[in-house]
Write an enzyme that holds these catalytic residues in place. Sequence first.
Site, short mmCIF file in Angstrom:
data_model
loop_
_atom_site.label_atom_id
_atom_site.label_comp_id
_atom_site.label_asym_id
_atom_site.label_seq_id
_atom_site.Cartn_x
_atom_site.Cartn_y
_atom_site.Cartn_z
N HIS A 53 -30.01 -0.50 22.08
CA HIS A 53 -30.13 -1.26 20.90
C HIS A 53 -29.49 -0.73 19.92
O HIS A 53 -29.60 -0.51 18.62
CB HIS A 53 -31.63 -1.31 20.29
CG HIS A 53 -32.81 -1.84 21.53
ND1 HIS A 53 -33.07 -3.05 21.67
CD2 HIS A 53 -33.24 -1.10 22.46
CE1 HIS A 53 -33.83 -3.12 22.66
NE2 HIS A 53 -34.00 -1.90 23.03
N GLU A 62 -9.51 -3.76 19.11
CA GLU A 62 -9.90 -4.74 18.47
C GLU A 62 -9.58 -6.19 19.05
O GLU A 62 -10.07 -6.96 19.43
CB GLU A 62 -9.92 -4.96 17.11
CG GLU A 62 -10.58 -3.81 16.37
CD GLU A 62 -9.99 -3.81 14.90
OE1 GLU A 62 -10.62 -4.29 14.11
OE2 GLU A 62 -9.08 -3.07 14.58
N ASN A 64 -6.48 2.31 12.29
CA ASN A 64 -7.20 1.41 12.58
C ASN A 64 -7.13 1.13 14.42
O ASN A 64 -6.04 1.15 14.74
CB ASN A 64 -7.06 -0.02 12.10
CG ASN A 64 -7.25 -0.03 10.56
OD1 ASN A 64 -8.32 0.77 10.43
ND2 ASN A 64 -6.55 -0.57 9.82
N LYS A 112 -6.16 4.89 6.21
CA LYS A 112 -6.70 4.10 7.36
C LYS A 112 -5.89 4.50 8.69
O LYS A 112 -4.62 4.49 8.92
CB LYS A 112 -6.73 2.61 7.11
CG LYS A 112 -7.53 2.31 6.10
CD LYS A 112 -9.00 2.15 6.83
CE LYS A 112 -8.85 0.72 7.19
NZ LYS A 112 -10.32 0.18 7.60
#
Length: 460
Positions: free
Chosen positions: A157, A291, A286, A284
């Site tokens: 979870h 992704e 990323n 940043k």
Amino acid sequence: MAAKAWGGRFGQQTDPRVEQFTESISFDARLAAVDIRGSQAHARMLAKVGLISDDECQQIVDTLDEIGGEIERGELPLRVELEDIHMHVESALIERIGDVGRKLHTARSRNDQVSTDLKLFVREAIETVDTLLVDLQRAFVARGDHDIDIILPAFTHLQRAQPVVVVHYWLAYCEKFERDRERLADCLSRVNICPLGGAALAGTTLPIDRQQTADELGFNHIAANSIDISSDRDFLIEFTFSLSLIAAHLSTWAEEWIIWFSTEFGFIKLPDAYTTGSSIMPQKRNPDVLELIRGKTARVMAAVNQLLILVKGLPTAYNRDLQEDKIAMFDAFDTVVACLELAPDIVAGAELQVEHINTRLEEGFLDATTLMEYLIQHEVPMRTGHGIVGKLVSLCETKNCRLADLSLEELQQACDKIEADVYDILGTTNAVRALTSYGSGGRRPVEEQLARWQKRLNDT
Ligand code: ARG
């Protein structure tokens, strides 16, 4: 305008928009090599049974080689009015050797031909994907010896659950990819059944030898029902489904590492070469590749649906709808290959942020279940033990401390079965050491599994 191979009974030219609408050459040209291999096997069989002469066979085989080379080098112009790769090859053959070329399509239809081509293509595709899966497994296993001392909280979870040796994660991915390999191998057993000779849908009156073409093309069996052959795309759907599950596994891994790469988790640093920056926020970094592995999974899964929907309403035997099958399968295949080609370098280059992981390893009561199992070993019924540890966790929360920080008196107040040796299993490191069952995430069982994987991959 070229006369159509099937133009005999037609009184009108095909509308050019219909040619544009019905063509498949724009996507099935990549079947050229397998199409030619299939045709050469077919020609040899025709010669063997006497439907063409040996000399005619030789002319066909040689000219097909020539045409294949030209297609590969992009020298053969592709024309929509020739519909598909099968017509391109046949018309080039006829252009060069005339009547001999006109004999190639004897006892064959594009229906059994396209199915044969697809099976030959999928067979190679399975091998490609399988090799890439092994490469990825190797990348995970190669981290094993280096990472074996690193402990990570494992989550259910997305809540801290129990501690494991991080290699347990690496091998969990390997198990998933191993099942993917098994699925591909199983799929291959049905791919490896030869459709050639099924002709349009009813077989042929001519004395063909289907065993000969099947043998030459390396198929294990001959498909037994020509009408089934004409419509069967099960193998394509199974293959695409296998790709979907691979994509799902890649996506799970990608998602996990995206989370781990966040500042909030800070478990892992991805190699710079596989991350990208922001056009506005200078700080940043990323995880775009991960992704996109997660994102591209959508189209692979969509392909299975596309194929299932494609076949669901078709009467048995070939329908032109089936031409669309290639679009879905090629895309799913290319997408999974692209993901699998990048994945091993990301795995190899990622750095675990061990110091950061360790600073928070004692948070989240990762040893609570271990303590409960200690109580079970001291004759406390499991459910009672669960309640006792729950209360102790609650006590720790009010005192803002770990289970291992409680005094023996406090522990014994909760349960008089607890003895001083309890401290041997409290604390995250102790809790990992205490995990010993087969397949568990403790140091020893993970080492065993790692050795098994190292050996298995060495043998592959
Ligand atoms: N281009 C077609 C396909 O990919 C080949 C089979 C055509 N068969 C036919 N009877 N028109 O499905």
